[in-house]
Design an enzyme around this catalytic site. Structure first.
Site, PDB file in Angstrom:
ATOM      1  CE  LYS A 198      -4.137  -0.265   4.669  1.00 50.42           C
ATOM      2  NZ  LYS A 198      -5.381   0.479   4.931  1.00 50.42           N
ATOM      3  CG  HIS A 200      -2.137  -0.828   1.083  1.00 50.44           C
ATOM      4  ND1 HIS A 200      -2.145  -2.168   1.386  1.00 50.44           N
ATOM      5  CD2 HIS A 200      -3.396  -0.538   0.642  1.00 50.44           C
ATOM      6  CE1 HIS A 200      -3.346  -2.669   1.160  1.00 50.44           C
ATOM      7  NE2 HIS A 200      -4.120  -1.701   0.712  1.00 50.44           N
ATOM      8  CG  HIS A 201      -1.329   4.784   0.333  1.00 54.71           C
ATOM      9  ND1 HIS A 201      -1.417   5.341   1.593  1.00 54.71           N
ATOM     10  CD2 HIS A 201      -2.556   4.256   0.080  1.00 54.71           C
ATOM     11  CE1 HIS A 201      -2.624   5.177   2.077  1.00 54.71           C
ATOM     12  NE2 HIS A 201      -3.348   4.512   1.183  1.00 54.71           N
TER      13      HIS A 201
END
Length: 238
Positions: free
Chosen positions: A139, A135-136
């Protein structure tokens, strides 16, 4: 219908765009940078609230909605230690709460494929299963709520696994999850069954936040007309 947005970050803005495209109105935006409140006229006009914030704020936001008899849809993860209290509000106090660790229709199809594959692998020797997610960098929770849902689907259906662990070598009945945080990746999840002779991989990669936002608006449309503790399996009729 009128929708209140609780959280107006990247997801909130994407949800607003999809909601307007589907003919809805955003009557309230509650965020640290806005002047709207739970007691404001805009919130009172709403038919349903959509909440995408942070783990520490989520539970309080839910209670604020329940105190005003407002159906709430949430995609915030990392707060599930209080899930039984939320279910109690729905089952015994007449509230409506729609929760998904991931609102993407494609991801929820992936959840079902994952459970079915785990069932099939019970009859096959020589394979071990592992997971990873990316994820980015913004997060906050790790592993992702989506990854935990995938892991639970494996554990419930594969006899050889009884718990998941993150970032350490798995032992015995443990399912290993590796979590990565890179750039602005919206979400990648992979399950791999590996043997000496081959590997079986199922993989979902989100191209943008649009799929999550569309699912959240579909959930809001459903929650505005249905009561209780709800999820994507209710919406999609799995």
């Amino acid at each position: 219908m009128n929708i209140a947005l609780i959280g107006y970050g990247k997801m909130g803005k994407e949800i607003e765009k999809i909601a307007l495209e589907r003919g809805h109105t955003i009557s309230s935006k509650i965020d640290m940078n806005s002047q709207d409140t739970f007691d404001g006229e805009g919130f009172k006009k709403a038919d349903v609230a959509i909440e995408f914030t942070i783990p520490d704020a989520a539970y309080g936001n839910f209670i604020n909605c329940f105190e005003r008899n407002m159906p709430v849809v949430s995609g915030t993860t990392g707060w599930l230690d209080k899930i039984e209290e939320i279910k109690d509000y729905c089952e015994n106090k007449g509230q409506t709460f729609f929760y998904a660790s991931n609102f993407s229709v494609g991801v929820n199809v992936f959840f079902e494929i994952n459970k079915k594959l785990a069932q099939l692998m019970n009859g096959v020797d020589g394979y071990d299963v592992t997971m990873d997610e990316t994820h980015h960098i913004h997060k906050l929770d790790s592993p992702s709520g989506t990854a935990i849902t995938i892991a639970e689907g494996i554990i419930e259906n594969l006899d050889s696994k009884n718990e998941w662990v993150e970032g350490t070598d798995a032992k015995g009945g443990q399912l290993h999850i590796e979590a990565y945080r890179r750039d602005e990746v919206p979400g990648i999840h992979t399950v791999k069954y590996d043997s000496d002779v081959d590997e079986i991989i199922i993989h979902h990669s989100a191209k943008s936040r649009k799929g999550f936002a569309l699912g959240a608006v579909l959930a809001a449309e459903y929650a505005a007309k249905n009561k209780g503790y709800l999820g994507m399996s209710d919406l999609l009729k799995f």
